[in-house]
Design an enzyme around this catalytic site. Structure first.
Site, PDB file in Angstrom:
ATOM      1  N   HIS A   1       0.919  -1.218   0.063  1.00 53.68           N
ATOM      2  CA  HIS A   1      -0.044   0.220   0.099  1.00 53.68           C
ATOM      3  C   HIS A   1       0.941   1.249   0.054  1.00 53.68           C
ATOM      4  O   HIS A   1       0.917   1.896   1.069  1.00 53.68           O
ATOM      5  CB  HIS A   1      -0.955   0.011   1.151  1.00 53.68           C
ATOM      6  CG  HIS A   1      -2.172  -0.554   0.850  1.00 53.68           C
ATOM      7  ND1 HIS A   1      -3.204  -0.113   0.117  1.00 53.68           N
ATOM      8  CD2 HIS A   1      -2.819  -1.656   1.127  1.00 53.68           C
ATOM      9  CE1 HIS A   1      -4.121  -0.954   0.063  1.00 53.68           C
ATOM     10  NE2 HIS A   1      -4.082  -2.004   0.565  1.00 53.68           N
TER      11      HIS A   1
ATOM     12  N   ASP B   1      -4.839   1.975   1.901  1.00 50.03           N
ATOM     13  CA  ASP B   1      -5.075   1.325   3.376  1.00 50.03           C
ATOM     14  C   ASP B   1      -5.824   2.211   4.383  1.00 50.03           C
ATOM     15  O   ASP B   1      -6.908   1.959   4.937  1.00 50.03           O
ATOM     16  CB  ASP B   1      -3.828   0.382   3.912  1.00 50.03           C
ATOM     17  CG  ASP B   1      -2.962   1.226   3.888  1.00 50.03           C
ATOM     18  OD1 ASP B   1      -2.729   2.484   3.445  1.00 50.03           O
ATOM     19  OD2 ASP B   1      -1.825   1.076   4.751  1.00 50.03           O
TER      20      ASP B   1
ATOM     21  N   TYR C   1      -7.312   9.617 -17.067  1.00 50.83           N
ATOM     22  CA  TYR C   1      -8.220  10.321 -16.157  1.00 50.83           C
ATOM     23  C   TYR C   1      -8.496  11.643 -16.449  1.00 50.83           C
ATOM     24  O   TYR C   1      -7.349  12.225 -16.933  1.00 50.83           O
ATOM     25  CB  TYR C   1      -7.683  10.073 -14.613  1.00 50.83           C
ATOM     26  CG  TYR C   1      -7.744   8.605 -14.044  1.00 50.83           C
ATOM     27  CD1 TYR C   1      -8.294   7.736 -14.729  1.00 50.83           C
ATOM     28  CD2 TYR C   1      -6.770   8.450 -12.968  1.00 50.83           C
ATOM     29  CE1 TYR C   1      -8.427   6.323 -14.257  1.00 50.83           C
ATOM     30  CE2 TYR C   1      -6.904   7.114 -12.610  1.00 50.83           C
ATOM     31  CZ  TYR C   1      -7.512   6.078 -13.218  1.00 50.83           C
ATOM     32  OH  TYR C   1      -7.414   4.685 -12.593  1.00 50.83           O
TER      33      TYR C   1
ATOM     34  N   GLU D   1       0.393   7.473  11.763  1.00 49.02           N
ATOM     35  CA  GLU D   1      -1.049   6.736  12.112  1.00 49.02           C
ATOM     36  C   GLU D   1      -1.937   7.926  13.067  1.00 49.02           C
ATOM     37  O   GLU D   1      -3.086   7.870  12.973  1.00 49.02           O
ATOM     38  CB  GLU D   1      -0.999   5.606  12.777  1.00 49.02           C
ATOM     39  CG  GLU D   1      -0.501   4.467  11.889  1.00 49.02           C
ATOM     40  CD  GLU D   1      -0.427   3.054  12.428  1.00 49.02           C
ATOM     41  OE1 GLU D   1      -0.099   2.970  13.703  1.00 49.02           O
ATOM     42  OE2 GLU D   1      -0.563   2.063  11.728  1.00 49.02           O
TER      43      GLU D   1
END
Ligand SMILES: [Zn+2]
Ligand SMILES: [Zn+2]
Length: 441
Positions: free
Chosen positions: A140, A145, A342, A418
């Protein structure tokens, strides 16, 4: 989950017009009168646990079966209406609020990349998968994630307080944002083609992307074009094959293709309005098998990045003209083909103006950063073509590290602090809670 702020404290909406015209004073009033909703420690830990689990089990685009199952199982346990198997592995879930109001969509992408993780973490990825017929390591490395974990956390919090929720929330977990080599269509475009927005049409869509270019918990926003369109092109140059010792007996496609590459350098520098940036890059120049043979064909391939689709069309039209006329001048032949990728990711200026105060209340003025346009691309752009969209960057580089030195997204060293996940989860929740008031729906 226990929630640490009651919805009633969020009910007071400050008029957007007031905030925008008299920013410094209004912003402090807003912070005092409408405190942002925050998640409690238990939910924060749950979000981190989900993220680590998904990080340790990354899956490539259209192969996200484990991730999708984890998502669907949790959303069903919350009592949401869940649809699976959208665009291969996508999951769409609907939460009906207790009070009537508009529906908004919150989006997360689920796929990982063929990258070998170089971080020394207890939950570092050791996964492998098949990519283009080859066995590759998977990581990831773009942080999707975290997007999944934060959106699951937001679903948890919003489901908990659904009785007080005005309006509804559509949770969109999509596969394959990074693309799938062998597929015709994938990711966001395919989600929409398979009706992700049809049953419960949203009025607006929000997405978050973690970035190394901002510090933990900082939010990056931009009104108007934010990320570029990404198209590829191919130019096939045909000459006439002959011995390298007697070039006058043939037509040299290598010299012709070289002139096309050189001439094309004046398209962006001389023919396109500089107020909207463009990039034209050749990445492949292919032709020939032997030193003393002038080949029949040369293939050129490259990428176009733009912030305006009309300018994209203009750049390609110039490239086509430059290639065919340069070839003709050499007695050769060239054909240019555009492969559309895109579109430009455009944040709706009115939506950004309306919702920016919500982001400001959450992180404070200092940590809300207007980011420059970047030439990366995102398939969030497809959703934002359907309904007004707002795509927000969330910083994940620890405060003691220089962002210029941090490993960027897609690097084997890409690292997420985190502590940022709490901010991202809360941003999703606050966008859903405050949207009806901020836009006067
Ligand atoms: Zn990426
Ligand atoms: Zn990404």
């Amino acid at each position: 989950m226990k929630l640490s702020a009651s919805v009633s404290t969020l009910a007071t909406a400050i008029s957007t017009a007031t905030l925008l015209t008299t920013l410094p004073i209004a912003s402090s009033i807003a912070q005092a009168s409408a405190p942002a909703f925050t998640i409690d420690d238990a939910l924060e830990q749950q979000v981190i646990d989900w993220r680590r689990d998904i990080h340790q089990h990354p899956e490539l685009g259209n192969q996200e079966t484990r991730t999708a199952a984890l998502i669907a199982e949790h959303l069903e346990s919350l009592g949401l209406e869940v649809r699976t198997g959208v665009a291969e592995t996508g999951v769409v879930a609907f939460l009906e609020g207790g009070k009537p109001g508009p529906t908004i969509a919150l989006r997360a992408d689920m796929d990982a990349l063929p990258v070998e993780e170089k971080n020394d973490l207890p939950f570092a990825s050791q996964a492998t998968a098949t990519y283009n017929g080859k066995q590759v390591p998977v990581m990831h490395a773009c942080g999707h994630d975290t997007h999944v974990a934060m959106l699951l956390g937001a679903a948890d919090a919003l489901a908990e307080m659904k009785d007080q929720l005005r309006g509804n929330v559509l949770f969109v977990f999509q596969p394959a944002e990074e693309g799938v080599y062998e597929a015709e269509s994938w990711g966001a475009e395919q989600m929409l083609a398979e009706g992700a927005f049809d049953e419960h049409p949203p009025e607006a869509v929000f997405g978050i992307h973690v970035v190394s270019s901002l510090h933990t918990g900082q939010l990056g926003y931009r009104a108007g074009p934010m990320l570029a369109s990404s198209d590829t092109f191919e130019i096939d140059v045909t000459g006439s094959q002959t011995h390298g010792a007697s070039p006058w007996n043939g037509v040299d496609p290598i010299v012709t293709a070289s002139q096309i590459v050189t001439n094309a350098q004046s398209i962006v520098s001389r023919q396109v309005d500089i107020r909207t940036p463009s990039v034209l890059t050749f990445g492949i120049f292919e032709g020939g098998v032997r030193e003393n043979i002038i080949p029949e064909n040369v293939t050129l391939k490259g990428t176009l990045r733009n912030f305006d689709m009309d300018i994209r069309d203009q750049v390609f039209a110039s490239l086509d003209r430059m290639a065919t006329s340069t070839a003709e001048a050499n007695g050769a032949h060239a054909e240019a083909h555009l492969h559309e990728g895109y579109p430009v990711t455009v944040n709706d200026p009115e939506l950004v103006n309306a919702m920016l105060p919500v982001a400001r209340e959450l992180v404070g003025e200092e940590d809300l950063v207007e980011v420059p346009m970047t030439t990366a691309a995102e398939d969030f752009s497809y959703y934002a073509q359907e309904v007004p969209g707002m795509f927000i960057n969330l910083g994940v580089t620890p405060p003691d590290e220089n962002v210029a030195d941090a490993a960027p997204n897609h690097s084997p060293h890409f690292f997420v602090d985190e502590a940022a996940l709490k901010t991202g989860t809360e941003l999703f929740v606050n966008m859903a809670l405050r949207y009806p008031d901020q836009v006067d729906s």
